[in-house]
Design a protein around this motif. Structure first.
Motif, PDB file in Angstrom:
ATOM      1  N   ASP A   1       4.832  -9.073   1.324  1.00  0.00           N
ATOM      2  CA  ASP A   1       5.435  -9.091  -0.009  1.00  0.00           C
ATOM      3  C   ASP A   1       4.460  -8.651  -1.092  1.00  0.00           C
ATOM      4  O   ASP A   1       4.846  -7.980  -2.042  1.00  0.00           O
ATOM      5  CB  ASP A   1       5.933 -10.495  -0.357  1.00  0.00           C
ATOM      6  CG  ASP A   1       7.319 -10.783   0.168  1.00  0.00           C
ATOM      7  OD1 ASP A   1       7.931  -9.898   0.795  1.00  0.00           O
ATOM      8  OD2 ASP A   1       7.797 -11.916  -0.057  1.00  0.00           O
ATOM      9  N   THR A   2       3.212  -9.071  -0.960  1.00  0.00           N
ATOM     10  CA  THR A   2       2.249  -8.781  -2.020  1.00  0.00           C
ATOM     11  C   THR A   2       1.595  -7.411  -1.894  1.00  0.00           C
ATOM     12  O   THR A   2       0.949  -6.960  -2.826  1.00  0.00           O
ATOM     13  CB  THR A   2       1.156  -9.869  -2.093  1.00  0.00           C
ATOM     14  OG1 THR A   2       0.503  -9.964  -0.830  1.00  0.00           O
ATOM     15  CG2 THR A   2       1.763 -11.214  -2.480  1.00  0.00           C
ATOM     16  N   ASN A   3       1.751  -6.766  -0.740  1.00  0.00           N
ATOM     17  CA  ASN A   3       1.184  -5.436  -0.542  1.00  0.00           C
ATOM     18  C   ASN A   3       2.215  -4.546   0.155  1.00  0.00           C
ATOM     19  O   ASN A   3       2.057  -4.200   1.326  1.00  0.00           O
ATOM     20  CB  ASN A   3      -0.103  -5.511   0.275  1.00  0.00           C
ATOM     21  CG  ASN A   3      -0.816  -4.185   0.341  1.00  0.00           C
ATOM     22  OD1 ASN A   3      -0.445  -3.227  -0.329  1.00  0.00           O
ATOM     23  ND2 ASN A   3      -1.843  -4.106   1.171  1.00  0.00           N
ATOM     24  N   PRO A   4       3.275  -4.181  -0.567  1.00  0.00           N
ATOM     25  CA  PRO A   4       4.356  -3.415   0.062  1.00  0.00           C
ATOM     26  C   PRO A   4       3.956  -2.012   0.510  1.00  0.00           C
ATOM     27  O   PRO A   4       4.671  -1.396   1.300  1.00  0.00           O
ATOM     28  CB  PRO A   4       5.450  -3.367  -1.013  1.00  0.00           C
ATOM     29  CG  PRO A   4       4.757  -3.661  -2.288  1.00  0.00           C
ATOM     30  CD  PRO A   4       3.545  -4.476  -1.963  1.00  0.00           C
ATOM     31  N   SER A   5       2.813  -1.522   0.054  1.00  0.00           N
ATOM     32  CA  SER A   5       2.391  -0.182   0.479  1.00  0.00           C
ATOM     33  C   SER A   5       1.841  -0.191   1.909  1.00  0.00           C
ATOM     34  O   SER A   5       1.802   0.845   2.567  1.00  0.00           O
ATOM     35  CB  SER A   5       1.363   0.397  -0.485  1.00  0.00           C
ATOM     36  OG  SER A   5       0.193  -0.389  -0.464  1.00  0.00           O
ATOM     37  N   ALA A   6       1.416  -1.348   2.377  1.00  0.00           N
ATOM     38  CA  ALA A   6       0.916  -1.454   3.762  1.00  0.00           C
ATOM     39  C   ALA A   6       2.103  -1.519   4.717  1.00  0.00           C
ATOM     40  O   ALA A   6       3.118  -2.135   4.414  1.00  0.00           O
ATOM     41  CB  ALA A   6       0.056  -2.696   3.921  1.00  0.00           C
ATOM     42  N   THR A   7       1.960  -0.894   5.851  1.00  0.00           N
ATOM     43  CA  THR A   7       3.028  -0.945   6.842  1.00  0.00           C
ATOM     44  C   THR A   7       2.979  -2.290   7.566  1.00  0.00           C
ATOM     45  O   THR A   7       1.961  -2.989   7.546  1.00  0.00           O
ATOM     46  CB  THR A   7       2.887   0.182   7.884  1.00  0.00           C
ATOM     47  OG1 THR A   7       1.687  -0.052   8.653  1.00  0.00           O
ATOM     48  CG2 THR A   7       2.851   1.548   7.231  1.00  0.00           C
ATOM     49  N   LEU A   8       4.062  -2.618   8.222  1.00  0.00           N
ATOM     50  CA  LEU A   8       4.115  -3.843   9.014  1.00  0.00           C
ATOM     51  C   LEU A   8       3.033  -3.816  10.082  1.00  0.00           C
ATOM     52  O   LEU A   8       2.315  -4.798  10.290  1.00  0.00           O
ATOM     53  CB  LEU A   8       5.505  -4.003   9.640  1.00  0.00           C
ATOM     54  CG  LEU A   8       5.701  -5.195  10.565  1.00  0.00           C
ATOM     55  CD1 LEU A   8       5.431  -6.507   9.853  1.00  0.00           C
ATOM     56  CD2 LEU A   8       7.104  -5.172  11.149  1.00  0.00           C
ATOM     57  N   ARG A   9       2.893  -2.680  10.706  1.00  0.00           N
ATOM     58  CA  ARG A   9       1.881  -2.535  11.760  1.00  0.00           C
ATOM     59  C   ARG A   9       0.470  -2.790  11.225  1.00  0.00           C
ATOM     60  O   ARG A   9      -0.325  -3.482  11.847  1.00  0.00           O
ATOM     61  CB  ARG A   9       1.994  -1.122  12.349  1.00  0.00           C
ATOM     62  CG  ARG A   9       1.029  -0.846  13.446  1.00  0.00           C
ATOM     63  CD  ARG A   9       1.156   0.574  13.928  1.00  0.00           C
ATOM     64  NE  ARG A   9       0.868   0.600  15.335  1.00  0.00           N
ATOM     65  CZ  ARG A   9       1.180   1.559  16.136  1.00  0.00           C
ATOM     66  NH1 ARG A   9       1.834   2.604  15.700  1.00  0.00           N
ATOM     67  NH2 ARG A   9       0.850   1.517  17.398  1.00  0.00           N
ATOM     68  N   GLU A  10       0.153  -2.227  10.047  1.00  0.00           N
ATOM     69  CA  GLU A  10      -1.164  -2.431   9.438  1.00  0.00           C
ATOM     70  C   GLU A  10      -1.394  -3.903   9.103  1.00  0.00           C
ATOM     71  O   GLU A  10      -2.483  -4.439   9.344  1.00  0.00           O
ATOM     72  CB  GLU A  10      -1.299  -1.605   8.155  1.00  0.00           C
ATOM     73  CG  GLU A  10      -1.376  -0.121   8.364  1.00  0.00           C
ATOM     74  CD  GLU A  10      -1.248   0.673   7.066  1.00  0.00           C
ATOM     75  OE1 GLU A  10      -1.733   1.819   7.057  1.00  0.00           O
ATOM     76  OE2 GLU A  10      -0.670   0.177   6.083  1.00  0.00           O
ATOM     77  N   THR A  11      -0.372  -4.538   8.549  1.00  0.00           N
ATOM     78  CA  THR A  11      -0.506  -5.942   8.176  1.00  0.00           C
ATOM     79  C   THR A  11      -0.743  -6.810   9.400  1.00  0.00           C
ATOM     80  O   THR A  11      -1.628  -7.673   9.401  1.00  0.00           O
ATOM     81  CB  THR A  11       0.743  -6.413   7.405  1.00  0.00           C
ATOM     82  OG1 THR A  11       0.933  -5.560   6.268  1.00  0.00           O
ATOM     83  CG2 THR A  11       0.593  -7.846   6.936  1.00  0.00           C
ATOM     84  N   LEU A  12       0.037  -6.568  10.460  1.00  0.00           N
ATOM     85  CA  LEU A  12      -0.161  -7.338  11.689  1.00  0.00           C
ATOM     86  C   LEU A  12      -1.559  -7.101  12.264  1.00  0.00           C
ATOM     87  O   LEU A  12      -2.230  -8.039  12.706  1.00  0.00           O
ATOM     88  CB  LEU A  12       0.912  -6.985  12.727  1.00  0.00           C
ATOM     89  CG  LEU A  12       2.325  -7.467  12.419  1.00  0.00           C
ATOM     90  CD1 LEU A  12       3.301  -6.924  13.458  1.00  0.00           C
ATOM     91  CD2 LEU A  12       2.396  -8.986  12.345  1.00  0.00           C
TER      92      LEU A  12
END
Length: 142
Positions: A19-30
């Protein structure tokens, strides 16, 4: 703390990061969470399963929350409260292997830890309505 509680808290952190970094992809966040935290494989797997499920069903989950949120838009809700509810609603709607009362109790305990003083009552009210609706739908299908 149990493995599933730890996993739910990790899922909350991941969803909050999304939510706080919508530019990051789900894959990157994981990947960032995998590299940044040492947790048991079972905890990580359960947490990632919750996150992936929430993201896949997010439109329906958010609609269910919004429908029961009197005078609140999703944008006005505290991010912690909203993401705790997203995890719980995913479990209530799509995870039949988890008892509904366990899901609600876990959500309340987590939001008590991470939310503000009004969060437990707010989250409990919405989740109780969603659970009651789910019970009604289940009994009408029988």
């Amino acid at each position: 703390m149990g493995l599933r509680r730890e996993a739910r808290e990790l899922a909350l952190q991941i969803l909050y990061a999304i939510d706080t970094n919508p530019s990051a992809t789900l894959r990157e966040t994981l990947q960032n969470f995998r590299e940044g935290q040492e947790v048991a494989t079972r905890v990580r797997d359960f947490a990632e399963g919750l996150v992936l499920g929430v993201q896949e069903k997010r439109k329906d989950i958010d609609a269910a929350i919004k429908a029961r949120s009197k005078n609140w838009t999703l944008a006005r809700m505290p991010r912690v409260d909203l993401n705790v509810m997203r995890v719980a609603v995913y479990e209530l709607m799509y995870r039949t292997d988890i008892p509904k009362k366990v899901t609600i109790n876990e959500a309340i305990e987590i939001v008590r830890r991470y939310g503000d003083k009004d969060s437990p009552a707010f989250v409990n009210g919405i989740l109780d309505e969603i659970e009651a609706c789910a019970k009604t739908e289940e009994s009408s299908e029988e």
